[in-house]
Scaffold this active site. Structure first.
Site, PDB file in Angstrom:
ATOM      1  CG  ASP A 173      -0.305  -0.105   2.544  1.00  0.00           C
ATOM      2  OD1 ASP A 173       0.914  -0.257   2.787  1.00  0.00           O
ATOM      3  OD2 ASP A 173      -0.920   0.227   3.592  1.00  0.00           O
ATOM      4  CB  SER A 174       4.577   1.804   0.076  1.00  0.00           C
ATOM      5  OG  SER A 174       4.989   0.593  -0.756  1.00  0.00           O
ATOM      6  CG  ASP A 179       0.497  -4.006   2.133  1.00  0.00           C
ATOM      7  OD1 ASP A 179       0.967  -5.040   3.010  1.00  0.00           O
ATOM      8  OD2 ASP A 179       1.278  -2.990   2.218  1.00  0.00           O
ATOM      9  CE  LYS A 222       3.220  -6.061   4.102  1.00  0.00           C
ATOM     10  NZ  LYS A 222       2.796  -4.727   4.787  1.00  0.00           N
ATOM     11  CD  GLU A 254       0.504  -1.348   8.120  1.00  0.00           C
ATOM     12  OE1 GLU A 254       0.224  -0.241   8.890  1.00  0.00           O
ATOM     13  OE2 GLU A 254       0.845  -0.912   6.743  1.00  0.00           O
ATOM     14  CD  GLU A 309       7.691   0.015   7.611  1.00  0.00           C
ATOM     15  OE1 GLU A 309       6.958  -0.699   7.043  1.00  0.00           O
ATOM     16  OE2 GLU A 309       7.798   1.248   7.302  1.00  0.00           O
TER      17      GLU A 309
HETATM   18  N1  LIG Z   1       8.954   5.176  -0.611  1.00  0.00           N
HETATM   19  C1  LIG Z   1       8.512   4.686   0.429  1.00  0.00           C
HETATM   20  N2  LIG Z   1       9.399   3.911   1.298  1.00  0.00           N
HETATM   21  C2  LIG Z   1       9.123   3.152   2.189  1.00  0.00           C
HETATM   22  O1  LIG Z   1       9.991   2.520   2.833  1.00  0.00           O
HETATM   23  C3  LIG Z   1       7.725   3.409   2.646  1.00  0.00           C
HETATM   24  C4  LIG Z   1       6.728   4.320   2.114  1.00  0.00           C
HETATM   25  N3  LIG Z   1       7.312   4.840   0.824  1.00  0.00           N
HETATM   26  N4  LIG Z   1       5.528   4.355   2.485  1.00  0.00           N
HETATM   27  C5  LIG Z   1       5.072   3.497   3.327  1.00  0.00           C
HETATM   28  C6  LIG Z   1       5.920   3.268   4.394  1.00  0.00           C
HETATM   29  C7  LIG Z   1       6.217   4.614   5.202  1.00  0.00           C
HETATM   30  N5  LIG Z   1       7.727   4.408   5.480  1.00  0.00           N
HETATM   31  C8  LIG Z   1       8.508   5.317   6.085  1.00  0.00           C
HETATM   32  C9  LIG Z   1       8.407   6.837   5.613  1.00  0.00           C
HETATM   33  C10 LIG Z   1       9.336   7.644   6.191  1.00  0.00           C
HETATM   34  C11 LIG Z   1      10.175   7.226   7.151  1.00  0.00           C
HETATM   35  C12 LIG Z   1      11.100   8.152   7.471  1.00  0.00           C
HETATM   36  O2  LIG Z   1      11.233   9.586   7.059  1.00  0.00           O
HETATM   37  N6  LIG Z   1      11.777   7.972   8.485  1.00  0.00           N
HETATM   38  C13 LIG Z   1      12.905   8.935   8.880  1.00  0.00           C
HETATM   39  C14 LIG Z   1      13.122   8.929  10.403  1.00  0.00           C
HETATM   40  C15 LIG Z   1      11.870   9.768  10.927  1.00  0.00           C
HETATM   41  C16 LIG Z   1      12.014   9.922  12.361  1.00  0.00           C
HETATM   42  O3  LIG Z   1      12.498   9.160  13.308  1.00  0.00           O
HETATM   43  O4  LIG Z   1      11.653  11.063  13.197  1.00  0.00           O
HETATM   44  C17 LIG Z   1      14.438   8.254   8.388  1.00  0.00           C
HETATM   45  O5  LIG Z   1      15.291   9.086   8.348  1.00  0.00           O
HETATM   46  O6  LIG Z   1      14.348   7.142   8.422  1.00  0.00           O
HETATM   47  C18 LIG Z   1      10.527   5.809   7.354  1.00  0.00           C
HETATM   48  C19 LIG Z   1       9.358   4.827   7.042  1.00  0.00           C
HETATM   49  C20 LIG Z   1       8.211   2.985   4.909  1.00  0.00           C
HETATM   50  N7  LIG Z   1       7.080   2.992   3.772  1.00  0.00           N
HETATM   51  C1  LIG Z   2       7.443  -1.727   2.800  1.00  0.00           C
HETATM   52  C2  LIG Z   2       6.455  -2.693   2.786  1.00  0.00           C
HETATM   53  C3  LIG Z   2       6.660  -3.712   3.864  1.00  0.00           C
HETATM   54  C4  LIG Z   2       5.130  -2.572   2.656  1.00  0.00           C
HETATM   55  O1  LIG Z   2       4.230  -2.632   3.685  1.00  0.00           O
HETATM   56  C5  LIG Z   2       4.665  -1.726   1.640  1.00  0.00           C
HETATM   57  O2  LIG Z   2       5.307  -1.476   0.522  1.00  0.00           O
HETATM   58  O3  LIG Z   2       3.419  -1.103   1.751  1.00  0.00           O
HETATM   59 MG   LIG Z   3       2.393  -1.556   3.461  1.00  0.00          MG
END
Ligand SMILES: Nc1nc(=O)c2c([nH]1)NC[C@@H]1CN(c3ccc(C(=O)N[C@@H](CCC(=O)O)C(=O)O)cc3)CN21
Ligand SMILES: CC(C)C(=O)C(=O)O
Ligand SMILES: [Mg+2]
Length: 281
Positions: free
Chosen positions: A56-57, A95, A125, A127, A194
């Protein structure tokens, strides 16, 4: 004359990996998993991965939203059908989007059954941890293989206060561990962990009987997954810390578009090879 079938023999259907095949990888060689949202990407990845996840990303990566919350079940089904139809080796998992399963086990079954029947995917899948155990058991007992997803669960972005790593204090670590155990005990065939502190993801992997698939988790997980566009450099300049870029296709796309634009404006494109002309002579 008899011929020996090879991996390129397209006259026989390839044996596609099943959820039980994936479950059997616990403690074995790491499971290679990637997301796919489209037929062409599924075709390119299929020979290289064990699992193709229609995540669903796609709401963020393909449709440009800032969370996954608005993704509809029909959208997941359309993309799921494209990916399942264009692959023959990988186990395809779709998802369940936000609000399509949280209400009740019955709601989850009705929607998961649509996904399996209308896409050709083998599993869904969803959550959540202990609060989803009853639903996971309900689906698993009725022929719907379930992959779990704990730790940073993006559909809970509002409740978690952002996309932040989990397991940083003792209470959060205990919660991730209890969730992983609950999902495994409920009958899921695999579990995505994750955005979770490495030590916690490692301990969760030891604590459960199903393969764990890490994303921002630990190299000790039983497999890894990434969003394909992230590792290809197609999803924008800001990506989560857990992403490693294996290609810069974003630049390749821009360069190709720039050359095309130059040639259209100079009338170099289309050339003779791209035009229909009467044969000369
Ligand atoms: N392009 C993309 N990749 C992904 O892995 C992903 C998505 N979209 N969309 C659904 C979720 C959302 N996810 C995410 C989105 C943003 C962060 C992020 O910006 N994390 C920051 C830390 C933020 C904090 O700790 O305050 C990082 O630097 O990793 C992490 C996971 C993982 N998934
Ligand atoms: C990042 C994976 C685990 C996911 O749930 C997604 O792509 O939506
Ligand atoms: Mg997902």
């Amino acid at each position: 004359m008899s011929t020996t079938p090879t991996s390129t023999d397209r006259t026989k259907p390839a044996k596609r990996l099943t959820p039980p095949d994936i479950a059997a990888h616990k403690g074995q060689t790491p499971l290679v998993c990637l997301t796919a949202y489209s037929a062409p990407m599924a075709r390119l990845l299929d020979g290289h991965v064990d699992v193709l996840l229609v995540g669903d990303s796609l709401g963020m990566v393909v449709y440009g939203a800032d969370s996954t919350l608005a993704v509809r079940l029909d959208t997941m089904i359309d993309h799921g059908r494209a990916v399942a139809g264009a692959s023959r080796h990988a186990c395809v998992v779709v998802d369940l989007p936000f609000a399509s399963y949280q209400e009740s086990p019955q709601q989850a079954f009705r929607n998961a059954a649509r996904v399996l029947a209308e896409t050709g995917a083998a599993a869904v899948k969803l959550e959540g941890g202990s609060e989803m155990a009853e639903t996971i058991a309900f689906l698993a007992a009725r022929g719907v293989p379930v992959m779990g997803h704990v730790g940073l669960t993006p559909q809970a972005v509002n409740a978690l206060g952002g996309f932040r790593a989990r397991g940083r204090d003792a209470a959060e670590a205990d919660k991730v561990l209890a969730d992983a155990r609950a999902v495994s005990d409920a009958g899921a065939f695999a579990l995505v962990i994750e955005g979770t502190l490495e030590d916690v993801a490692r301990e969760a992997t030891r604590a459960v009987t199903i393969p764990t698939i890490g994303i921002g988790a630990a190299a000790d997980c039983d497999g890894q997954i990434l969003v394909t566009e992230d590792l290809l450099g197609l999803s924008g300049p800001r990506v989560p810390r857990f992403v490693k870029r294996y290609a810069d296709l974003g630049s390749a796309v821009e360069e190709a578009a720039a050359r095309y634009a130059t040639e259209v404006r100079s009338r170099a494109f289309p050339g003779p090879d791209q035009l229909y002309r009467k044969r000369s002579g």
